[in-house]
Motif scaffolding. Structure first.
Motif, mmCIF file in Angstrom:
data_model
loop_
_atom_site.group_PDB
_atom_site.id
_atom_site.type_symbol
_atom_site.label_atom_id
_atom_site.label_comp_id
_atom_site.label_asym_id
_atom_site.label_seq_id
_atom_site.Cartn_x
_atom_site.Cartn_y
_atom_site.Cartn_z
ATOM 1 N N LEU A 176 0.827 -1.205 0.000
ATOM 2 C CA LEU A 176 0.000 0.000 0.000
ATOM 3 C C LEU A 176 0.861 1.254 0.000
ATOM 4 C CD1 LEU A 176 -2.720 1.374 0.099
ATOM 5 C CD2 LEU A 176 -2.731 1.099 2.596
ATOM 6 N N VAL A 177 1.938 1.248 0.767
ATOM 7 C CA VAL A 177 2.812 2.422 0.824
ATOM 8 C C VAL A 177 3.461 2.680 -0.534
ATOM 9 C CG1 VAL A 177 4.977 3.317 1.767
ATOM 10 C CG2 VAL A 177 3.249 2.376 3.299
ATOM 11 N N THR A 178 3.927 1.630 -1.199
ATOM 12 C CA THR A 178 4.538 1.836 -2.512
ATOM 13 C C THR A 178 3.501 2.313 -3.530
ATOM 14 O OG1 THR A 178 4.311 -0.548 -2.933
ATOM 15 C CG2 THR A 178 6.462 0.247 -2.207
ATOM 16 N N MET A 215 3.728 12.809 6.581
ATOM 17 C CA MET A 215 2.905 12.377 7.712
ATOM 18 C C MET A 215 1.635 11.669 7.240
ATOM 19 S SD MET A 215 3.299 15.535 10.433
ATOM 20 C CE MET A 215 2.386 14.649 11.720
ATOM 21 N N VAL A 216 1.029 12.166 6.164
ATOM 22 C CA VAL A 216 -0.158 11.497 5.610
ATOM 23 C C VAL A 216 0.219 10.094 5.141
ATOM 24 C CG1 VAL A 216 -1.888 11.526 3.772
ATOM 25 C CG2 VAL A 216 -1.308 13.648 4.961
ATOM 26 N N LEU A 222 0.204 3.138 8.727
ATOM 27 C CA LEU A 222 -0.332 2.636 9.999
ATOM 28 C C LEU A 222 -1.736 2.058 9.810
ATOM 29 C CD1 LEU A 222 0.876 5.521 12.342
ATOM 30 C CD2 LEU A 222 1.842 3.220 12.166
ATOM 31 N N GLY A 223 -2.509 2.699 8.939
ATOM 32 C CA GLY A 223 -3.839 2.177 8.635
ATOM 33 C C GLY A 223 -3.777 0.829 7.951
ATOM 34 N N ALA A 224 -2.746 0.633 7.121
ATOM 35 C CA ALA A 224 -2.580 -0.665 6.454
ATOM 36 C C ALA A 224 -2.288 -1.761 7.465
ATOM 37 C CB ALA A 224 -1.456 -0.576 5.418
ATOM 38 N N LEU A 225 -1.505 -1.451 8.488
ATOM 39 C CA LEU A 225 -1.248 -2.434 9.547
ATOM 40 C C LEU A 225 -2.549 -2.772 10.284
ATOM 41 C CD1 LEU A 225 2.114 -1.196 11.123
ATOM 42 C CD2 LEU A 225 1.765 -3.139 9.595
ATOM 43 N N VAL A 226 -3.351 -1.747 10.547
ATOM 44 C CA VAL A 226 -4.652 -1.974 11.192
ATOM 45 C C VAL A 226 -5.503 -2.904 10.335
ATOM 46 C CG1 VAL A 226 -6.825 -0.874 11.874
ATOM 47 C CG2 VAL A 226 -4.651 0.199 12.471
ATOM 48 N N ALA A 227 -5.533 -2.623 9.024
ATOM 49 C CA ALA A 227 -6.338 -3.447 8.121
ATOM 50 C C ALA A 227 -5.801 -4.870 8.037
ATOM 51 C CB ALA A 227 -6.355 -2.808 6.735
ATOM 52 N N ARG A 264 -2.786 -6.082 18.047
ATOM 53 C CA ARG A 264 -3.883 -5.280 17.489
ATOM 54 C C ARG A 264 -4.200 -4.060 18.352
ATOM 55 N NH1 ARG A 264 -8.812 -8.916 15.421
ATOM 56 N NH2 ARG A 264 -8.797 -9.763 17.535
ATOM 57 N N LEU A 265 -4.067 -4.207 19.666
ATOM 58 C CA LEU A 265 -4.303 -3.082 20.566
ATOM 59 C C LEU A 265 -3.297 -1.965 20.296
ATOM 60 C CD1 LEU A 265 -5.634 -1.825 23.121
ATOM 61 C CD2 LEU A 265 -3.902 -3.038 24.466
ATOM 62 N N THR A 266 -2.020 -2.326 20.237
ATOM 63 C CA THR A 266 -0.965 -1.335 20.041
ATOM 64 C C THR A 266 -1.056 -0.688 18.668
ATOM 65 O OG1 THR A 266 0.462 -2.673 21.461
ATOM 66 C CG2 THR A 266 1.519 -0.936 20.169
ATOM 67 N N VAL A 267 -1.274 -1.504 17.648
ATOM 68 C CA VAL A 267 -1.341 -0.984 16.282
ATOM 69 C C VAL A 267 -2.484 0.016 16.139
ATOM 70 C CG1 VAL A 267 -1.873 -1.631 13.898
ATOM 71 C CG2 VAL A 267 -0.200 -2.946 15.196
ATOM 72 N N GLN A 268 -3.643 -0.304 16.678
ATOM 73 C CA GLN A 268 -4.759 0.638 16.589
ATOM 74 C C GLN A 268 -4.491 1.895 17.416
ATOM 75 O OE1 GLN A 268 -9.110 1.213 18.205
ATOM 76 N NE2 GLN A 268 -9.000 -0.789 17.193
ATOM 77 N N PHE A 269 -3.878 1.741 18.586
ATOM 78 C CA PHE A 269 -3.578 2.884 19.446
ATOM 79 C C PHE A 269 -2.610 3.848 18.751
ATOM 80 C CE2 PHE A 269 -0.962 4.889 22.797
ATOM 81 C CZ PHE A 269 -1.956 5.544 23.516
ATOM 82 N N VAL A 270 -1.577 3.303 18.122
ATOM 83 C CA VAL A 270 -0.603 4.147 17.413
ATOM 84 C C VAL A 270 -1.278 4.862 16.242
ATOM 85 C CG1 VAL A 270 1.508 4.113 16.020
ATOM 86 C CG2 VAL A 270 1.373 2.758 18.119
ATOM 87 N N HIS A 271 -2.161 4.154 15.529
ATOM 88 C CA HIS A 271 -2.889 4.761 14.412
ATOM 89 C C HIS A 271 -3.748 5.930 14.898
ATOM 90 C CE1 HIS A 271 -4.636 5.044 10.477
ATOM 91 N NE2 HIS A 271 -5.833 4.650 10.862
ATOM 92 N N ARG A 272 -4.398 5.753 16.024
ATOM 93 C CA ARG A 272 -5.208 6.831 16.602
ATOM 94 C C ARG A 272 -4.337 8.026 16.986
ATOM 95 N NH1 ARG A 272 -10.008 4.978 20.650
ATOM 96 N NH2 ARG A 272 -10.696 3.056 19.636
#
Length: 359
Positions: A176-178, A215-216, A222-227, A264-272
């Motif tokens: 996704l990043v690429t 930053m975007v 980070l959203g891709a990790l959440v997904a 999943r907790l950490t990944v979502q928290f960092v995304h937020r």
């Protein structure tokens, strides 16, 4: 008799026409890239990404024809872990439902590659490209080809001897990043061919606008990790998370670094948290541009970018509260791409257009 001075910074009629045509070509590539990412998001959300188990760049454009070919394709899918663990007992009709999403995703990828390559060849052969931005245009089909290879590398993580029932979240995030880097590059080059009424902004504004683009991109990563972890389907409250502002268990896994990619907790928290940081940075940028370049299009674009990020944050919250349904997941991803494109366009505008190549 008075002589009118010629502005050597303005393209002549032929240059202006050629730039317009190239810009349209790049916009077509950009639209196709955005469509690929959206269809790719639907492919991921419907669990369709592993439905085609082989990479056939040319022959693969033709889907299965006839019952025998469909059955052969289905049998190949039945050999991988996703079918055995998640979709055991799936019918051929159900398989076709996920197959078409992945096939459409790959078809769009092939299409954008063809448009990029043959468009470049035509513009180059007809001598419509100025030397100033020739290297950037050559790079467009190259990075698109690299992105296609990364896409197969991602899919391969869930095939063969792998026990994964979906693609690796690491490779998904990279893919996704690429894709977003391709979007950034094409947007940047195309907007450099535009005409701007305002003079370039000062260096501090240009740098801040560039950092916002970065930053975007990080937030999309980070959203891709959440997904990839389906982390949007848990901890579905806001503003508190698991009933706390800073939830327990953020670093529960060992080694600690794995929490930022697999917990999943950490990944979502960092995304937020990064969303709040991005929103704050956009606000500071808008106020800075308003102070240093009040009344210019730079100031208006900075404010519009801030509003776009606010809207995206609201959509993110709605997606979370609804436990990430496919429809809202795609809306959230689509708006993220639009924010990225607008951020790049704003950044490029602060620099001004490409210099005119003298004949």
């Amino acid at each position: 008799m008075t002589m009118t001075a010629i502005d050597e910074t303005v393209p002549n009629a032929r240059q202006a026409h050629n730039r317009k045509m190239i810009k349209i070509w790049l916009y077509v590539i950009l639209i196709l890239c955005l469509a690929i990412v959206i269809v790719g998001g639907a492919t991921r959300l419907t669990g369709s990404g592993l439905s085609i188990t082989e990479w056939k760049p040319v022959h693969g454009v033709i889907p299965p024809i006839g019952e025998a070919e469909w059955q052969d394709e289905f049998e190949k899918y039945q050999q991988i872990a996703q079918y055995k663990v998640v979709n055991q007992g799936m019918t051929l009709s159900q398989f076709k439902g996920i197959f078409w999403w992945e096939w459409a995703h790959r078809l769009l990828a092939r299409l954008v590659g063809v448009v990029a390559l043959f468009g470049l060849i035509w513009f180059w052969a007809t001598k419509r490209i100025e030397k100033t931005f020739l290297p950037q245009l050559i790079a467009v089909p190259v990075i698109i080809a690299i992105q296609g290879a990364i896409g197969w590398w991602m899919v391969a993580s869930g095939l063969g001897a792998s026990d994964l029932t979906s693609v690796s979240q690491y490779r998904l995030a990279i893919h996704l990043v690429t894709a977003c880097i391709v979007v950034i590059f094409v947007t940047y080059v195309s907007r450099g061919l535009a005409d701007y009424s305002d003079k370039p902004a000062n260096r501090s504004i240009q740098k801040f606008a560039g950092w916002l683009v970065f930053m975007v991109l990080v937030q999309i990563y980070l959203g891709a990790l959440v997904a990839g972890l389906h982390a949007g389907k848990v901890y579905n409250t806001w503003p508190l998370m698991d009933g706390q502002l800073v939830p327990e268990g953020l670093l529960a896994d060992q080694p600690s670094w794995r929490n930022f990619f697999e917990n999943r907790l950490t990944v979502q928290f960092v995304h937020r948290c990064f969303a709040y940081l991005l929103l704050l940075a956009a606000l500071v940028h808008a106020l800075k541009v308003e102070k240093l370049a009040s009344g210019t299009t730079h100031a208006r674009r900075a404010m519009l970018l801030l509003l776009a990020i606010v809207v995206q944050a609201i959509f993110g919250i709605i997606t979370l509260l609804l436990e990430a349904p496919i429809s809202w997941g795609l809306i959230h991803q689509g708006v993220a791409l639009l924010v990225l494109v607008f951020a790049v366009a704003h950044w490029r505008a602060t620099k001004g257009a490409y210099a005119v190549e003298k004949a």
